[in-house]
Design a protein around this motif. Structure first.
Motif, short mmCIF file in Angstrom:
data_model
loop_
_atom_site.label_atom_id
_atom_site.label_comp_id
_atom_site.label_asym_id
_atom_site.label_seq_id
_atom_site.Cartn_x
_atom_site.Cartn_y
_atom_site.Cartn_z
N GLY A 26 26.26 -6.80 34.85
CA GLY A 26 25.63 -7.64 35.86
C GLY A 26 26.45 -7.58 37.13
N GLU A 27 26.56 -8.70 37.79
CA GLU A 27 27.26 -8.74 39.07
C GLU A 27 28.74 -8.40 38.94
OE1 GLU A 27 28.22 -12.65 40.80
OE2 GLU A 27 27.43 -13.51 38.94
N LEU A 28 29.26 -7.81 39.98
CA LEU A 28 30.69 -7.53 40.05
C LEU A 28 31.41 -8.84 40.30
CD1 LEU A 28 32.95 -5.36 40.23
CD2 LEU A 28 32.53 -5.31 42.69
N LEU A 29 32.31 -9.21 39.39
CA LEU A 29 33.04 -10.47 39.52
C LEU A 29 34.32 -10.31 40.33
CD1 LEU A 29 32.67 -11.77 35.86
CD2 LEU A 29 31.35 -12.47 37.87
N GLY A 30 34.93 -9.14 40.23
CA GLY A 30 36.17 -8.93 40.97
C GLY A 30 36.71 -7.53 40.75
N VAL A 31 37.60 -7.14 41.66
CA VAL A 31 38.23 -5.83 41.60
C VAL A 31 39.73 -6.04 41.79
CG1 VAL A 31 38.40 -3.53 42.63
CG2 VAL A 31 36.19 -4.70 42.55
N GLY A 32 40.51 -5.51 40.87
CA GLY A 32 41.95 -5.58 40.97
C GLY A 32 42.53 -4.19 41.14
N ALA A 39 30.21 -9.26 35.24
CA ALA A 39 29.48 -10.12 34.31
C ALA A 39 28.67 -9.15 33.44
CB ALA A 39 28.56 -11.06 35.07
N ALA A 40 28.35 -9.56 32.22
CA ALA A 40 27.61 -8.66 31.34
C ALA A 40 26.84 -9.45 30.30
CB ALA A 40 28.56 -7.68 30.64
N VAL A 41 25.86 -8.78 29.71
CA VAL A 41 25.14 -9.34 28.56
C VAL A 41 25.13 -8.30 27.45
CG1 VAL A 41 23.66 -10.91 29.87
CG2 VAL A 41 22.90 -8.59 29.44
N PRO A 51 28.65 -16.19 27.53
CA PRO A 51 28.75 -15.20 28.59
C PRO A 51 29.84 -14.17 28.31
CG PRO A 51 29.43 -17.38 29.35
CD PRO A 51 28.98 -17.53 27.95
N LEU A 52 29.62 -12.97 28.78
CA LEU A 52 30.57 -11.87 28.60
C LEU A 52 31.03 -11.34 29.95
CD1 LEU A 52 28.66 -9.73 25.95
CD2 LEU A 52 30.51 -11.35 25.52
N ALA A 53 32.14 -10.65 29.91
CA ALA A 53 32.63 -9.89 31.05
C ALA A 53 33.02 -8.52 30.53
CB ALA A 53 33.83 -10.58 31.69
N VAL A 54 32.87 -7.51 31.36
CA VAL A 54 33.31 -6.16 30.99
C VAL A 54 34.32 -5.70 32.03
CG1 VAL A 54 32.64 -3.75 30.68
CG2 VAL A 54 31.21 -5.56 29.74
N LYS A 55 35.48 -5.34 31.53
CA LYS A 55 36.56 -4.82 32.37
C LYS A 55 36.48 -3.30 32.31
CE LYS A 55 41.62 -4.82 32.61
NZ LYS A 55 42.85 -5.43 32.01
N VAL A 56 36.35 -2.66 33.48
CA VAL A 56 36.21 -1.20 33.55
C VAL A 56 37.40 -0.65 34.32
CG1 VAL A 56 34.77 0.71 34.30
CG2 VAL A 56 33.70 -1.41 33.56
N LEU A 57 38.18 0.18 33.65
CA LEU A 57 39.34 0.81 34.28
C LEU A 57 38.89 1.71 35.43
CD1 LEU A 57 42.42 0.86 33.65
CD2 LEU A 57 42.00 2.92 32.30
N HIS A 58 39.59 1.67 36.54
CA HIS A 58 39.24 2.52 37.68
C HIS A 58 39.28 4.00 37.28
CE1 HIS A 58 39.11 -0.86 40.28
NE2 HIS A 58 40.40 -1.04 40.38
N ALA A 59 38.37 4.77 37.87
CA ALA A 59 38.19 6.18 37.53
C ALA A 59 39.48 6.98 37.66
CB ALA A 59 37.10 6.79 38.40
N HIS A 60 40.25 6.75 38.71
CA HIS A 60 41.48 7.54 38.88
C HIS A 60 42.48 7.26 37.77
CE1 HIS A 60 42.83 3.80 40.83
NE2 HIS A 60 44.06 4.21 40.60
N LEU A 61 42.45 6.07 37.17
CA LEU A 61 43.35 5.76 36.05
C LEU A 61 42.81 6.35 34.75
CD1 LEU A 61 44.26 2.08 36.95
CD2 LEU A 61 45.67 4.13 37.23
N CYS A 62 41.48 6.48 34.65
CA CYS A 62 40.89 7.06 33.44
C CYS A 62 41.16 8.55 33.33
CB CYS A 62 39.38 6.81 33.42
SG CYS A 62 38.94 5.09 33.18
N GLN A 63 41.49 9.20 34.45
CA GLN A 63 41.80 10.62 34.41
C GLN A 63 43.12 10.89 33.67
OE1 GLN A 63 41.67 11.67 38.57
NE2 GLN A 63 39.46 11.93 38.53
N ASP A 64 43.96 9.88 33.60
CA ASP A 64 45.23 9.97 32.87
C ASP A 64 44.96 9.54 31.43
OD1 ASP A 64 47.79 9.86 31.87
OD2 ASP A 64 48.41 8.15 33.11
#
Length: 146
Positions: A26-32, A39-41, A51-64
């Protein structure tokens, strides 16, 4: 955390993306500095799910691969902890987007502010309040390390 967009260019994911065939963003709650939180369902859960939240690692960090695997190991370990002072982890995995594997964790979403916001709004905590907060933190850490 910043919240000025509905998509996080560092993760490659947007509002509406489906992760793990189950978690709809859902909506972007924040970026660190290391991840974006949406937000997620859970599309497989009952309508009255918490309610759920999904934390997604930034792409440049996922390359490692070391960083990506550390996130997934952390999620697997945290998913075994059930304690009122520890956010629950419901799922984890990677999502292929734009040729990259984005690592993610599906988490319990807690409404409300954080301690920094409370102190900014109210000022210093009274000693008994600070002790109460620290006891909660230490109880949660004890559960994690157990």
């Amino acid at each position: 955390m910043s919240t000025d967009a509905s998509a996080d260019s560092r993760s490659g994911l947007t509002d509406g993306s489906l992760l793990g065939g189950r978690y709809r963003l859902g909506e972007l709650l924040g970026v660190g500095s290391s991840a974006a939180v949406f937000a997620a369902v859970d599309v497989d859960a009952a309508a009255d799910q918490p309610p759920l939240a999904v934390k997604v690692l930034h792409a440049h960090l996922c390359q490692d691969q070391v960083t990506l695997q550390a996130l997934l190991r952390e999620g697997a370990a945290a998913a075994t902890v059930q304690h009122p002072n520890v956010v629950r982890v419901y799922g984890r995995g990677t999502h292929e987007a734009g040729g990259l594997s984005a690592g993610w964790l599906a988490l319990e979403r807690i409404e409300g502010g954080n301690l920094a916001e409370l102190v900014l709004a109210r000022g210093r905590l009274a000693p008994h309040e600070a002790v109460e907060v620290m006891c909660g933190v230490l109880d949660g850490l004890g559960a994690i390390h157990a």
